[in-house]
Write a protein that holds these residues in place. Sequence first.
Motif, PDB file in Angstrom:
ATOM      1  N   GLN A  82      32.485  62.829  -5.268  1.00 45.91           N
ATOM      2  CA  GLN A  82      31.447  63.777  -4.864  1.00 45.91           C
ATOM      3  C   GLN A  82      30.275  63.398  -5.770  1.00 45.91           C
ATOM      4  O   GLN A  82      30.289  63.682  -6.964  1.00 45.91           O
ATOM      5  CB  GLN A  82      31.933  65.208  -5.091  1.00 45.91           C
ATOM      6  CG  GLN A  82      31.058  66.292  -4.484  1.00 45.91           C
ATOM      7  CD  GLN A  82      29.603  66.287  -4.938  1.00 45.91           C
ATOM      8  OE1 GLN A  82      28.728  65.684  -4.299  1.00 45.91           O
ATOM      9  NE2 GLN A  82      29.323  66.946  -6.041  1.00 45.91           N
ATOM     10  N   SER A  83      29.243  62.764  -5.209  1.00 42.17           N
ATOM     11  CA  SER A  83      28.263  62.077  -6.056  1.00 42.17           C
ATOM     12  C   SER A  83      26.914  62.788  -6.174  1.00 42.17           C
ATOM     13  O   SER A  83      26.033  62.295  -6.856  1.00 42.17           O
ATOM     14  CB  SER A  83      28.037  60.663  -5.521  1.00 42.17           C
ATOM     15  OG  SER A  83      27.241  60.715  -4.352  1.00 42.17           O
ATOM     16  N   PHE A  84      26.756  63.935  -5.502  1.00 40.70           N
ATOM     17  CA  PHE A  84      25.442  64.604  -5.534  1.00 40.70           C
ATOM     18  C   PHE A  84      25.450  65.692  -6.609  1.00 40.70           C
ATOM     19  O   PHE A  84      26.211  66.660  -6.525  1.00 40.70           O
ATOM     20  CB  PHE A  84      25.129  65.186  -4.148  1.00 40.70           C
ATOM     21  CG  PHE A  84      23.711  65.673  -4.009  1.00 40.70           C
ATOM     22  CD1 PHE A  84      22.639  64.885  -4.420  1.00 40.70           C
ATOM     23  CD2 PHE A  84      23.451  66.918  -3.474  1.00 40.70           C
ATOM     24  CE1 PHE A  84      21.333  65.340  -4.293  1.00 40.70           C
ATOM     25  CE2 PHE A  84      22.147  67.374  -3.336  1.00 40.70           C
ATOM     26  CZ  PHE A  84      21.084  66.585  -3.748  1.00 40.70           C
ATOM     27  N   VAL A  85      24.575  65.521  -7.598  1.00 41.12           N
ATOM     28  CA  VAL A  85      24.605  66.393  -8.780  1.00 41.12           C
ATOM     29  C   VAL A  85      24.442  67.885  -8.424  1.00 41.12           C
ATOM     30  O   VAL A  85      25.244  68.719  -8.886  1.00 41.12           O
ATOM     31  CB  VAL A  85      23.572  65.908  -9.827  1.00 41.12           C
ATOM     32  CG1 VAL A  85      23.425  66.892 -10.964  1.00 41.12           C
ATOM     33  CG2 VAL A  85      23.960  64.512 -10.338  1.00 41.12           C
ATOM     34  N   PRO A  86      23.442  68.298  -7.614  1.00 39.68           N
ATOM     35  CA  PRO A  86      23.308  69.736  -7.320  1.00 39.68           C
ATOM     36  C   PRO A  86      24.559  70.348  -6.692  1.00 39.68           C
ATOM     37  O   PRO A  86      24.916  71.493  -6.996  1.00 39.68           O
ATOM     38  CB  PRO A  86      22.120  69.786  -6.345  1.00 39.68           C
ATOM     39  CG  PRO A  86      21.307  68.586  -6.695  1.00 39.68           C
ATOM     40  CD  PRO A  86      22.310  67.525  -7.052  1.00 39.68           C
ATOM     41  N   PHE A 276      14.840  73.064  -8.611  1.00 42.94           N
ATOM     42  CA  PHE A 276      15.089  72.792 -10.033  1.00 42.94           C
ATOM     43  C   PHE A 276      16.559  73.044 -10.329  1.00 42.94           C
ATOM     44  O   PHE A 276      17.190  73.909  -9.714  1.00 42.94           O
ATOM     45  CB  PHE A 276      14.196  73.667 -10.912  1.00 42.94           C
ATOM     46  CG  PHE A 276      12.776  73.171 -11.008  1.00 42.94           C
ATOM     47  CD1 PHE A 276      12.319  72.561 -12.172  1.00 42.94           C
ATOM     48  CD2 PHE A 276      11.916  73.281  -9.923  1.00 42.94           C
ATOM     49  CE1 PHE A 276      11.014  72.082 -12.251  1.00 42.94           C
ATOM     50  CE2 PHE A 276      10.608  72.811  -9.994  1.00 42.94           C
ATOM     51  CZ  PHE A 276      10.149  72.211 -11.162  1.00 42.94           C
ATOM     52  N   ARG A 277      17.108  72.304 -11.276  1.00 46.27           N
ATOM     53  CA  ARG A 277      18.549  72.399 -11.561  1.00 46.27           C
ATOM     54  C   ARG A 277      18.821  73.373 -12.695  1.00 46.27           C
ATOM     55  O   ARG A 277      17.969  73.553 -13.568  1.00 46.27           O
ATOM     56  CB  ARG A 277      19.076  70.999 -11.909  1.00 46.27           C
ATOM     57  CG  ARG A 277      18.861  70.059 -10.745  1.00 46.27           C
ATOM     58  CD  ARG A 277      19.298  68.646 -11.004  1.00 46.27           C
ATOM     59  NE  ARG A 277      19.102  67.906  -9.757  1.00 46.27           N
ATOM     60  CZ  ARG A 277      19.436  66.650  -9.562  1.00 46.27           C
ATOM     61  NH1 ARG A 277      19.997  65.962 -10.524  1.00 46.27           N
ATOM     62  NH2 ARG A 277      19.234  66.085  -8.393  1.00 46.27           N
ATOM     63  N   PRO A 278      20.016  73.963 -12.713  1.00 46.35           N
ATOM     64  CA  PRO A 278      20.363  74.893 -13.797  1.00 46.35           C
ATOM     65  C   PRO A 278      20.239  74.247 -15.178  1.00 46.35           C
ATOM     66  O   PRO A 278      19.868  74.895 -16.148  1.00 46.35           O
ATOM     67  CB  PRO A 278      21.819  75.257 -13.511  1.00 46.35           C
ATOM     68  CG  PRO A 278      22.020  74.963 -12.072  1.00 46.35           C
ATOM     69  CD  PRO A 278      21.076  73.852 -11.709  1.00 46.35           C
TER      70      PRO A 278
END
Length: 331
Positions: A82-86, A276-278
């Motif tokens: 599972q390669s998608f960071v979000p 935006f990411r946590p």
Amino acid sequence: MARRALITGITGQDGAYLAQFLLDKGYEVHGMVRRASTENFERIANLRDRLVLHQADLLDQLSIITLISEVRPQELYNLAAQSFVPTSWLQPLLTSEFTALGVTRVLEAIRLVDPTIRFFQASSSEMFGEAREEPQNERTPFWPRSPYGVAKAYGHWITVNYRESYGIFACSGIMFNHESPLRGKEFVTRKITDAVARIKLGRQDKLKLGNLDARRDWGYAGDFVRAMWLMLQQDKPDDYVVATGRQHTVREFCELAFSYVGLDWQEHVEIDPALFRPAEVNRLRGDATKARTVLGWEPTVTFEQLVRMMVDADLERVQAELAQEVSSGGS
Ligand code: NDP
Ligand code: GDR
């Protein structure tokens, strides 16, 4: 006899490039695919007749053991994840199952079936996260900033551990971001080049992005799969950073991609706080000295060439879609 390679994640960006690379080298190439209600083989459509595909899943230990017993490859490239960071914040457990424990499942299968199989693990610069130094090399400590990065750190260390515990020829490639026209459209580079093509051809007006200040070391996927293969051709297994050593912001990627087709990015890009990411990884830049000196590896595509290659491919694709619509509308 042709050498036999098995690729997990063959339907992904890197899987497609690696399959082509190994076929060109005369390998017999096998790929692991997971069952889906609709086939998902677009990226390998042109190679389909020359590949042997097998159903198995990183979640299912027995399926991996059976697969390796049947194929008996000399080299196994573990690219599936599972390669998608979000998504890793939305599905942290599933991400750990695929991206972390999946690696152990593959290594256990190798240990049981044939411990002489050479193993490549697709590790990530996301393991460096809030990096303690710049540029990052094989000795830079990890500080992952997402469930994905944490899972990849596990995958890296279990690869090292199976090498040290069982003498398996297991290599971890610590790869920085690499892109291509086959990149998934949710990743920022392809999201931008796809939008540039659609805006240029009048199919879209705005592009929503998150953090434009993030800095990445972006290379070309075609160069990175060569590094994977080189690692498995050495006398000794080891870990290598694979990177270009050059860093750019997301903003710079935008400027270059839009200006290449004569557009001003500022007229089209909108900032969406939801993107935006946590926890962000603000800056990454790799030091690939070891890969250069030991493997003789060099990137061949510059950042500017990469951006142009991706924009050109998306323009061509969107144009073909438009032509198709016109011809089916007219018939
Ligand atoms: P993609 O997301 O394009 O491809 C991922 C692949 O994994 C797909 O073929 C997918 O299959 C497969 N997969 C996912 N879950 C499972 C599962 N449970 N069982 C079997 N197969 C599964 O990734 P990339 O090609 O970009 O990256 C390849 C690898 O390299 C990944 O491990 C990634 O984390 C790592 N990496 C990538 C970098 C990059 O910049 N591209 C940098 C550093 C590391 P399906 O088509 O069915 O979804
Ligand atoms: P990354 O790639 O997280 O580095 O992981 P991605 O392209 O998703 O993000 C790069 C940077 O761009 C910023 N950003 C956006 N990102 C996305 N996806 N969408 C946006 O709209 C957007 N706006 C700004 C992000 O915040 C981030 O800083 C990739 C994956 O391929 C991993 O599997 C791999 O391990 C690493 O690269 C190395």
